[in-house]
Write an enzyme that holds these catalytic residues in place. Structure first.
Site, PDB file in Angstrom:
ATOM      1  N   SER A 143       3.899 -11.073 -47.969  1.00 16.55           N
ATOM      2  CA  SER A 143       5.249 -10.586 -47.720  1.00 16.55           C
ATOM      3  C   SER A 143       5.959 -11.576 -46.816  1.00 16.55           C
ATOM      4  CB  SER A 143       5.196  -9.211 -47.036  1.00 16.55           C
ATOM      5  OG  SER A 143       6.456  -8.826 -46.519  1.00 16.55           O
ATOM      6  N   TYR A 156       2.479  -3.182 -40.515  1.00 13.78           N
ATOM      7  CA  TYR A 156       2.479  -3.833 -41.826  1.00 13.78           C
ATOM      8  C   TYR A 156       2.448  -5.344 -41.672  1.00 13.78           C
ATOM      9  CZ  TYR A 156       3.901  -4.734 -46.687  1.00 13.78           C
ATOM     10  OH  TYR A 156       3.971  -5.161 -47.985  1.00 13.78           O
TER      11      TYR A 156
END
Length: 284
Positions: A143, A156
């Site tokens: 990501s 995350y």
């Protein structure tokens, strides 16, 4: 650069994809199947696997937090292919929004179990198969939050930073075995990540007693309010395009950005000092 064919003398090239119930995984499974790949589209929930089987997919149940399911899923794949697996796409993951100071250690541990430790366990099981056959592609869906940290996304981001580090080292270590390791680093992509984060937020984040209670209103609105696309958001097919590029390349690159923000962050990280980068990210 010539593309690797989806079908070889041994039959269709095979890939195991995790997190195929929706979003990136589902799109990748559909696209690769259409390109002639033998796709094993795994999901965490059996009901999602049943739905995919009804749609014509081979869909083993694979829960990253359940070692037995990892073993069983890979055994199912290898039994079907005669012991071969050309590619692995680690994609299944979840988010746990909240301030780092409000994040219980058990909450952080829970997200690492899925987003890092499960990926690592499955990958370690796949490597001997690829070693024996003399080739393979391992693709990890990271990501933009594996490149920079953004407020409210500490848990995350921590898992994606970990995946970045593991993938960097694994790429170097696996090169002599002709096993290619690549990272895909998407920015905003249409998915159910936000909706799927709600139960994890409700389980672990006691926002009502946080010193940031007022600030959490923006988080609550984003989690529970009407879904609105980010202005830079792309469809899951943008990630699939990069995945295909990796799988059909004999020498894929180390990392592939997806979306304008990911490209911009990659450039800024190389050019800006930390304080300047912090200033930009506080306004993100």
């Amino acid at each position: 650069m010539s593309a690797a064919p989806a079908t070889t003398a041994a039959g269709p090239r095979s890939i195991l994809i995790t997190g195929c119930s929706s979003g990136i995984g589902a799109n990748a499974a559909l696209a690769l199947k259409a390109r002639g790949w033998r796709v094993f589209a795994s999901c965490r929930q059996e009901e999602d696997c049943q739905r995919l089987r009804a749609e014509g997919f081979e869909s083993p149940r694979l829960d990253y937090t359940d070692a037995a399911s990892i073993d069983a899923a890979l055994a199912e794949v290898l039994a079907a292919t005669g012991g071969r697996l050309d590619a692995l796409f680690n994609n299944g993951a979840f988010a746990l929004p909240g301030a780092v100071e409000d994040l219980p250690t058990d909450g952080l541990r829970s997200i690492f179990e899925t987003n890092v430790f499960g990926w690592h366990e499955l990958t370690r099981h796949v490597i001997p198969v690829m070693r024996q056959q003399g080739h393979g592609h391992i693709v990890n869906c990271s990501s933009v939050l594996g490149l920079v940290g953004v407020k409210w996304r500490g848990a995350y981001s921590a898992t994606k930073f970990a995946i970045e580090g593991l993938s960097e080292v694994l790429r170097i270590e696996m090169a002599p075995a002709n096993i290619h390791v690549s990272l895909i680093e998407p920015g905003p992509v249409a998915s159910r990540l936000r909706q799927n984060a709600v139960p994890h937020f409700e389980r672990w984040i006691d926002w009502k007693t946080s010193p940031r209670t007022t600030e959490y209103q923006a988080v609550l609105h984003r989690l529970y309010g009407p879904s609105r696309a980010d202005r830079w958001e792309l469809p899951p097919s943008a990630v699939t395009e990069r995945l295909v590029q990796i799988l059909e390349s004999p020498r894929p690159a180390a990392r592939y950005y997806v979306t304008a923000p990911a490209h911009a962050v990659g450039i800024m990280r190389r050019l800006l000092p930390s304080r300047a980068m912090d200033w930009v990210l506080r306004r993100a």
